[in-house]
Motif scaffolding. Structure first.
Motif, PDB file in Angstrom:
ATOM      1  N   GLU A  48      -1.473  31.506  17.630  1.00  0.00           N
ATOM      2  CA  GLU A  48      -0.736  31.472  18.844  1.00  0.00           C
ATOM      3  C   GLU A  48      -0.246  30.053  18.988  1.00  0.00           C
ATOM      4  O   GLU A  48       0.935  29.936  19.270  1.00  0.00           O
ATOM      5  N   LEU A  49      -1.069  28.920  18.853  1.00  0.00           N
ATOM      6  CA  LEU A  49      -0.379  27.523  19.179  1.00  0.00           C
ATOM      7  C   LEU A  49       0.478  27.497  18.069  1.00  0.00           C
ATOM      8  O   LEU A  49       1.328  26.694  18.559  1.00  0.00           O
ATOM      9  N   SER A  50       0.097  27.766  16.860  1.00  0.00           N
ATOM     10  CA  SER A  50       1.006  27.459  15.827  1.00  0.00           C
ATOM     11  C   SER A  50       2.336  28.042  16.055  1.00  0.00           C
ATOM     12  O   SER A  50       3.566  27.482  15.595  1.00  0.00           O
ATOM     13  N   ARG A  51       2.601  29.310  16.799  1.00  0.00           N
ATOM     14  CA  ARG A  51       3.941  29.862  16.918  1.00  0.00           C
ATOM     15  C   ARG A  51       4.810  29.072  18.027  1.00  0.00           C
ATOM     16  O   ARG A  51       5.606  29.005  18.112  1.00  0.00           O
ATOM     17  N   ILE A  52       3.667  28.916  19.103  1.00  0.00           N
ATOM     18  CA  ILE A  52       4.430  28.263  20.147  1.00  0.00           C
ATOM     19  C   ILE A  52       5.135  26.820  19.732  1.00  0.00           C
ATOM     20  O   ILE A  52       6.242  26.400  20.179  1.00  0.00           O
ATOM     21  N   ARG A  53       4.420  26.052  18.815  1.00  0.00           N
ATOM     22  CA  ARG A  53       4.835  24.951  18.264  1.00  0.00           C
ATOM     23  C   ARG A  53       6.069  25.050  17.349  1.00  0.00           C
ATOM     24  O   ARG A  53       7.209  24.560  17.553  1.00  0.00           O
TER      25      ARG A  53
END
Length: 246
Positions: A241-246
């Motif tokens: 999820e964090l990787s997608r947001i970034r």
């Protein structure tokens, strides 16, 4: 300052490095407490700042700002001489690659930190640690003749030999196959449950991270999650999820 239930603490810890005319921030204002007698993992992808964070916390690198504590010692305020004393008595560090003296036996490598500090081992403690690490039959063997997986176990046990307030293991399973990696984590778990030690383990592997009582998620140099009784699935999902947001 640490409390009776807190083995270590980071308070707004920041570390940056000079790159060309500017600076790159490796960790930014990271704060957390490590509970005494617990197994905590620091989980994050490569480049997330795990190594700078554990190095600053254990006094191997100076922080750019903020505070780091181990027990009642403010690591970020100590002189180099005081840091040396702290690392001998209060913090044990194991790295991704074993650092042993190959010509010394396993027993001699294990006892080396105590020898340098001018201390004698407690026989019962030494026997218990060696038994937990499953190294008893290997004590007379030259360390350099052991396979890499066993050398790593010796290296981790040596970080524990002085019964430090905090054991820091930075990606100790990073170069191990799954079976010896599980064995090493089982050993660290025994050290927490049977000997009451406090372990902070940095890893990029959600399965390894989930073996801990608690997992801190580090992403882009910042604390992005704090999970009790972590699961590999939840850690991996949060990272995705964090990787997608970034």
């Amino acid at each position: 300052m640490a409390t009776s239930t807190t083995a270590a603490r980071a308070k707004e810890l920041t570390k940056s490095y000079p790159v060309g005319p500017g600076r790159v921030i490796a960790i930014r204002e990271v704060s957390f407490d490590i509970e005494r007698g617990k197994f905590t993992s620091l989980f994050g992808p490569s480049g997330s700042g795990k190594t700078p964070l554990v190095n600053c916390l254990s006094g191997l690198e100076p922080a750019s700002s903020g505070e780091a504590w181990i027990g009642d010692h403010q690591v970020t305020a100590l002189s180099e001489k005081e840091l040396t004393r702290l690392r001998r008595h209060s913090v044990g560090v194991a790295f991704r690659y074993p650092i042993l003296v190959p010509t010394l036996t396993v027993e001699e490598n294990l006892l080396l930190p105590l020898s340098i500090a001018g201390r004698n081992p407690d026989p019962a403690w030494f026997k218990g640690l060696v038994t937990a690490a499953e190294l008893t039959n290997l004590l007379p063997s030259p360390a350099g003749e052991l396979p890499a997986s066993l050398q790593q176990r010796v290296s981790v046990a040596r970080a524990i030999i002085a019964r430090p307030e905090l054991v820091v293991a930075d990606e100790p399973t990073g170069n191990l196959a799954s079976t010896p990696a599980r064995g090493l984590i089982k050993f660290l778990r025994r050290c927490v449950e049977e000997f009451g030690l406090t372990v902070l383990l940095a890893t990029h592997d959600p399965v390894i991270a989930a073996a801990a009582d608690r997992s801190l998620l580090l992403f882009d140099g910042q604390l992005a999650g704090d999970e009790e009784s972590p699961s590999a699935h939840r850690l991996a999902a949060r990272l995705a999820e964090l990787s997608r947001i970034r």
